[in-house]
Design an enzyme around this catalytic site. Structure first.
Site, PDB file in Angstrom:
ATOM      1  N   GLY A  86       0.787  -1.225   0.000  1.00 30.21           N
ATOM      2  CA  GLY A  86       0.000   0.000   0.000  1.00 30.21           C
ATOM      3  C   GLY A  86       0.813   1.266   0.000  1.00 30.21           C
ATOM      4  N   ASP A  88       3.815   1.616  -1.635  1.00 23.35           N
ATOM      5  CA  ASP A  88       4.344   1.756  -2.992  1.00 23.35           C
ATOM      6  C   ASP A  88       3.441   0.930  -3.923  1.00 23.35           C
ATOM      7  OD1 ASP A  88       5.871   2.159  -5.232  1.00 23.35           O
ATOM      8  OD2 ASP A  88       7.532   0.866  -4.604  1.00 23.35           O
ATOM      9  N   THR A 109      -1.253  -2.664  -3.545  1.00 22.44           N
ATOM     10  CA  THR A 109      -2.085  -3.522  -4.368  1.00 22.44           C
ATOM     11  C   THR A 109      -2.250  -2.939  -5.759  1.00 22.44           C
ATOM     12  OG1 THR A 109      -3.330  -4.358  -2.471  1.00 22.44           O
ATOM     13  CG2 THR A 109      -4.405  -4.507  -4.607  1.00 22.44           C
ATOM     14  N   ASN A 134      -7.383   5.173   6.219  1.00 21.73           N
ATOM     15  CA  ASN A 134      -7.327   5.407   4.771  1.00 21.73           C
ATOM     16  C   ASN A 134      -8.508   4.762   4.088  1.00 21.73           C
ATOM     17  OD1 ASN A 134      -6.505   3.202   2.558  1.00 21.73           O
ATOM     18  ND2 ASN A 134      -5.713   2.504   4.558  1.00 21.73           N
ATOM     19  N   GLY A 137      -8.820   3.195  -1.802  1.00 20.11           N
ATOM     20  CA  GLY A 137      -9.638   2.527  -2.839  1.00 20.11           C
ATOM     21  C   GLY A 137      -8.814   2.000  -4.005  1.00 20.11           C
ATOM     22  N   PHE A 138      -7.651   1.423  -3.688  1.00 24.00           N
ATOM     23  CA  PHE A 138      -6.802   0.822  -4.737  1.00 24.00           C
ATOM     24  C   PHE A 138      -6.524   1.795  -5.889  1.00 24.00           C
ATOM     25  CE2 PHE A 138      -8.220  -3.912  -3.950  1.00 24.00           C
ATOM     26  CZ  PHE A 138      -7.531  -3.913  -2.742  1.00 24.00           C
ATOM     27  N   ASN A 162       1.485  -7.542  -4.485  1.00 25.08           N
ATOM     28  CA  ASN A 162       0.148  -7.698  -3.921  1.00 25.08           C
ATOM     29  C   ASN A 162      -0.884  -7.338  -4.991  1.00 25.08           C
ATOM     30  OD1 ASN A 162      -2.308  -6.651  -2.592  1.00 25.08           O
ATOM     31  ND2 ASN A 162      -1.235  -7.026  -0.680  1.00 25.08           N
ATOM     32  N   SER A 198      -9.083  -5.615   1.861  1.00 30.06           N
ATOM     33  CA  SER A 198      -9.185  -4.160   1.957  1.00 30.06           C
ATOM     34  C   SER A 198     -10.638  -3.776   2.189  1.00 30.06           C
ATOM     35  CB  SER A 198      -8.687  -3.507   0.673  1.00 30.06           C
ATOM     36  OG  SER A 198      -9.084  -2.147   0.665  1.00 30.06           O
ATOM     37  N   ASN A 200     -11.871  -0.980   1.465  1.00 29.43           N
ATOM     38  CA  ASN A 200     -12.207   0.171   0.622  1.00 29.43           C
ATOM     39  C   ASN A 200     -12.650  -0.166  -0.793  1.00 29.43           C
ATOM     40  OD1 ASN A 200     -11.480   1.939   2.772  1.00 29.43           O
ATOM     41  ND2 ASN A 200      -9.338   1.472   2.306  1.00 29.43           N
ATOM     42  N   THR A 201     -12.764  -1.453  -1.077  1.00 28.99           N
ATOM     43  CA  THR A 201     -13.350  -1.877  -2.356  1.00 28.99           C
ATOM     44  C   THR A 201     -14.629  -2.631  -2.004  1.00 28.99           C
ATOM     45  OG1 THR A 201     -11.222  -1.999  -3.493  1.00 28.99           O
ATOM     46  CG2 THR A 201     -12.992  -3.334  -4.421  1.00 28.99           C
ATOM     47  N   LYS A 240      -3.895 -12.380   2.044  1.00 30.66           N
ATOM     48  CA  LYS A 240      -3.922 -11.357   3.106  1.00 30.66           C
ATOM     49  C   LYS A 240      -5.336 -11.185   3.635  1.00 30.66           C
ATOM     50  CE  LYS A 240      -2.403  -6.700   4.221  1.00 30.66           C
ATOM     51  NZ  LYS A 240      -1.556  -5.591   3.808  1.00 30.66           N
ATOM     52  N   ASN A 269      -4.803  -6.962   7.497  1.00 28.38           N
ATOM     53  CA  ASN A 269      -5.046  -5.673   6.847  1.00 28.38           C
ATOM     54  C   ASN A 269      -5.565  -4.688   7.908  1.00 28.38           C
ATOM     55  OD1 ASN A 269      -5.597  -3.734   4.759  1.00 28.38           O
ATOM     56  ND2 ASN A 269      -5.796  -5.455   3.336  1.00 28.38           N
ATOM     57  N   THR A 270      -6.073  -3.555   7.484  1.00 27.71           N
ATOM     58  CA  THR A 270      -6.612  -2.534   8.402  1.00 27.71           C
ATOM     59  C   THR A 270      -7.970  -2.980   8.964  1.00 27.71           C
ATOM     60  OG1 THR A 270      -7.599  -1.468   6.485  1.00 27.71           O
ATOM     61  CG2 THR A 270      -5.465  -0.640   7.189  1.00 27.71           C
ATOM     62  N   GLY A 320      -0.004  -2.619  13.473  1.00 29.59           N
ATOM     63  CA  GLY A 320       0.291  -1.874  14.697  1.00 29.59           C
ATOM     64  C   GLY A 320       1.673  -2.061  15.268  1.00 29.59           C
ATOM     65  N   TYR A 341       3.876  -0.693   8.264  1.00 28.70           N
ATOM     66  CA  TYR A 341       3.463   0.428   7.423  1.00 28.70           C
ATOM     67  C   TYR A 341       3.369   1.678   8.300  1.00 28.70           C
ATOM     68  CZ  TYR A 341       1.006   3.112   3.788  1.00 28.70           C
ATOM     69  OH  TYR A 341       0.662   4.060   2.851  1.00 28.70           O
TER      70      TYR A 341
HETATM   71  C1  LIG Z   1      -2.511   4.413   3.420  1.00 31.25           C
HETATM   72  C2  LIG Z   1      -2.568   2.932   3.449  1.00 31.25           C
HETATM   73  C3  LIG Z   1      -2.763   2.239   2.264  1.00 31.25           C
HETATM   74  C4  LIG Z   1      -2.808   0.844   2.273  1.00 31.25           C
HETATM   75  N1  LIG Z   1      -2.990   0.173   1.094  1.00 31.25           N
HETATM   76  C5  LIG Z   1      -2.954  -1.168   1.094  1.00 31.25           C
HETATM   77  C6  LIG Z   1      -3.057  -1.883  -0.121  1.00 31.25           C
HETATM   78  O1  LIG Z   1      -3.121  -1.312  -1.209  1.00 31.25           O
HETATM   79  N2  LIG Z   1      -3.063  -3.248  -0.069  1.00 31.25           N
HETATM   80  C7  LIG Z   1      -2.952  -3.939   1.111  1.00 31.25           C
HETATM   81  O2  LIG Z   1      -2.935  -5.173   1.096  1.00 31.25           O
HETATM   82  N3  LIG Z   1      -2.829  -3.285   2.284  1.00 31.25           N
HETATM   83  C8  LIG Z   1      -2.838  -1.923   2.299  1.00 31.25           C
HETATM   84  N4  LIG Z   1      -2.714  -1.259   3.477  1.00 31.25           N
HETATM   85  C9  LIG Z   1      -2.641  -2.033   4.744  1.00 31.25           C
HETATM   86  C10 LIG Z   1      -1.216  -2.273   5.215  1.00 31.25           C
HETATM   87  O3  LIG Z   1      -0.495  -3.039   4.287  1.00 31.25           O
HETATM   88  C11 LIG Z   1      -1.210  -2.982   6.586  1.00 31.25           C
HETATM   89  O4  LIG Z   1      -1.783  -4.263   6.427  1.00 31.25           O
HETATM   90  C12 LIG Z   1      -1.991  -2.220   7.632  1.00 31.25           C
HETATM   91  O5  LIG Z   1      -1.759  -0.837   7.516  1.00 31.25           O
HETATM   92  C13 LIG Z   1      -1.621  -2.649   9.048  1.00 31.25           C
HETATM   93  O6  LIG Z   1      -0.266  -2.426   9.314  1.00 31.25           O
HETATM   94  P1  LIG Z   1       0.276  -1.138  10.119  1.00 31.25           P
HETATM   95  O7  LIG Z   1      -0.535  -1.030  11.376  1.00 31.25           O
HETATM   96  O8  LIG Z   1       1.725  -1.406  10.320  1.00 31.25           O
HETATM   97  O9  LIG Z   1       0.034   0.053   9.237  1.00 31.25           O
HETATM   98  C14 LIG Z   1      -2.668   0.131   3.503  1.00 31.25           C
HETATM   99  C15 LIG Z   1      -2.456   0.839   4.688  1.00 31.25           C
HETATM  100  C16 LIG Z   1      -2.394   2.222   4.665  1.00 31.25           C
HETATM  101  C17 LIG Z   1      -2.159   2.959   5.972  1.00 31.25           C
END
Ligand SMILES: Cc1cc2nc3c(=O)[nH]c(=O)nc-3n(C[C@H](O)[C@H](O)[C@H](O)COP(=O)(O)O)c2cc1C
Length: 363
Positions: A86, A88, A109, A134, A137-138, A162, A198, A200-201, A240, A269-270, A320, A341
């Site tokens: 997410g 990059d 992703t 966040n 939305g991909f 991913n 995710s 957001n989709t 994931k 994921n989130t 986290g 992240y």
């Molecule tokens: C801004 C943002 C964008 C993200 N985009 C993606 C994504 O495109 N694909 C994905 O699998 N996870 C995405 N994630 C989730 C992270 O990869 C990670 O699973 C999640 O943030 C929990 O880890 P952290 O608490 O260390 O941030 C995103 C997270 C953030 C904060």
């Protein structure tokens, strides 16, 4: 001769000073960047990092990480700490990010077709909580763009790609999007991760349950087998998952992963929960919450998975991690590798070395 020695000594000292100062510099840079809107600071910092790598400057900041390599999914990871998906999304910056010491970098992703994602604002900092919400939305430039970047690989660590589905693709045609992405990225990925988590989709997370999940996994395995024959190499596939599941749902996911011989699971994921951020002014923003408030629920998912999987499928723990101690907890709960992240945003690159060395010391 003497001049050469002096010059070498000068550069060695400069390197040490730069590394020592890096933590302090990051704190200053982060405070400046946090004055900008979140998405602008994200783009500016990645552009600067990318330029630093291309000019050969970033390597002066590369840490020396004192730890043993780790073998997971048949791959050799220089250390156990990776960058989560997410950050990059298009693979524009992974060569630069890799120089910061990550043992692996997961890009994406990515979806088959480019898409703009949700309207802005869609990224929110919850500074007091060390968290992020966040609903990107991909947003991504499409899988072909990512593949062109992956061809320019200089990064020597492990590269994960991913993949997801386009928003416009109906849920019952999701497999076709994942297959298209697998076709495109297979030759360039060390592992592929399938994102079904995710928030957001619309409808994406439904793919984690019941018949939709099992038929998706079956289809992905068929594709993996065909591609491994075509390319003469086996690229592991990780799935994931989300943290917002009951223990029974996690156990059922684990059983499906075992039934289909999936190579790894990435948890998590989130979260869509706002229970742990009741006082934030952003708590009512739609999207996925990451960072410090996620740490316990993601570790809980890892523990339940670990018990159900009995070591048969490795777990990549994410959610986290803001300190070396958080990373150790994920390993103790059953993860073989971790990803960061939000912790990378709040604590900076020093977290990579600290967490990697702490994990390695666990033995
Ligand atoms: C801004 C943002 C964008 C993200 N985009 C993606 C994504 O495109 N694909 C994905 O699998 N996870 C995405 N994630 C989730 C992270 O990869 C990670 O699973 C999640 O943030 C929990 O880890 P952290 O608490 O260390 O941030 C995103 C997270 C953030 C904060």
């Amino acid at each position: 001769m003497l001049n050469n020695r002096r010059a070498r000594h000068f550069f060695v000292c400069l390197r040490h000073i730069l590394k020592y100062r890096f933590c302090h510099m990051y704190a200053i840079a982060r405070n400046l960047l946090f004055c900008l809107p979140p998405e602008v600071s994200h783009d500016v910092s990645l552009d600067l990092m990318g330029a630093g790598e291309r000019l050969g400057l970033l390597k002066f900041f590369s840490p020396t990480i004192d730890c043993a390599p780790v073998e997971v999914m048949g791959l050799r990871f220089p250390n156990a700490v990776g960058l989560a998906a997410g950050l990059d999304k298009n693979g524009d910056y992974f060569n630069a990010l890799g120089q910061l010491g990550f043992g692996f970098v997961e890009i994406g992703t990515v979806t088959p077709l480019a898409q703009t994602g949700n309207p802005q604002p869609r990224l929110f900092r919850l500074k007091d909580e060390k968290a992020i919400i966040n609903r990107m939305g991909f947003n991504n430039k499409g899988v072909q763009h990512l593949v062109e970047n992956a061809k320019q690989r200089r990064y020597r660590g492990v590269l994960g790609i991913n993949i997801g589905k386009n928003k416009a693709t109906p849920e019952d045609e999701a497999l076709s999007d994942y297959e298209q992405c697998m076709d495109a990225v297979y030759p360039y990925a060390d592992y592929i991760s399938v994102n079904v988590s995710s928030p957001n989709t619309p409808g994406l997370r439904d793919l984690q349950f019941g018949e939709q999940f099992t038929s998706l996994l079956a289809g992905i395995k068929v594709k993996q087998k065909a591609l491994s024959e075509t390319h003469g190499k086996y690229v592991p596939v990780a799935v994931k998952i989300a943290p917002d599941m009951s223990d029974e749902e996690i156990q059922s996911v684990a059983q499906s992963l075992l039934d289909h011989a999936i190579d790894a699971v990435i948890a998590t994921n989130t979260t869509v929960s706002r229970e742990l951020v009741p006082n934030s002014c952003h708590r009512d923003e739609m999207g996925g919450l990451s960072g410090a408030p996620l740490v316990e629920s993601s570790t809980h998912v890892i523990s339940v998975l670990s018990e159900a999987l009995k070591g048969q499928i490795p777990i990549i723990g994410v959610g986290g991690i803001m300190s070396a101690a958080d990373a150790e907890e994920k390993i103790e709960a059953g993860a073989s590798l971790v990803q960061i992240y939000s912790g990378f945003i709040y604590e900076g690159p020093s977290l990579i070395k600290e967490a990697a060395e702490a994990i390695s010391a666990l033995g």
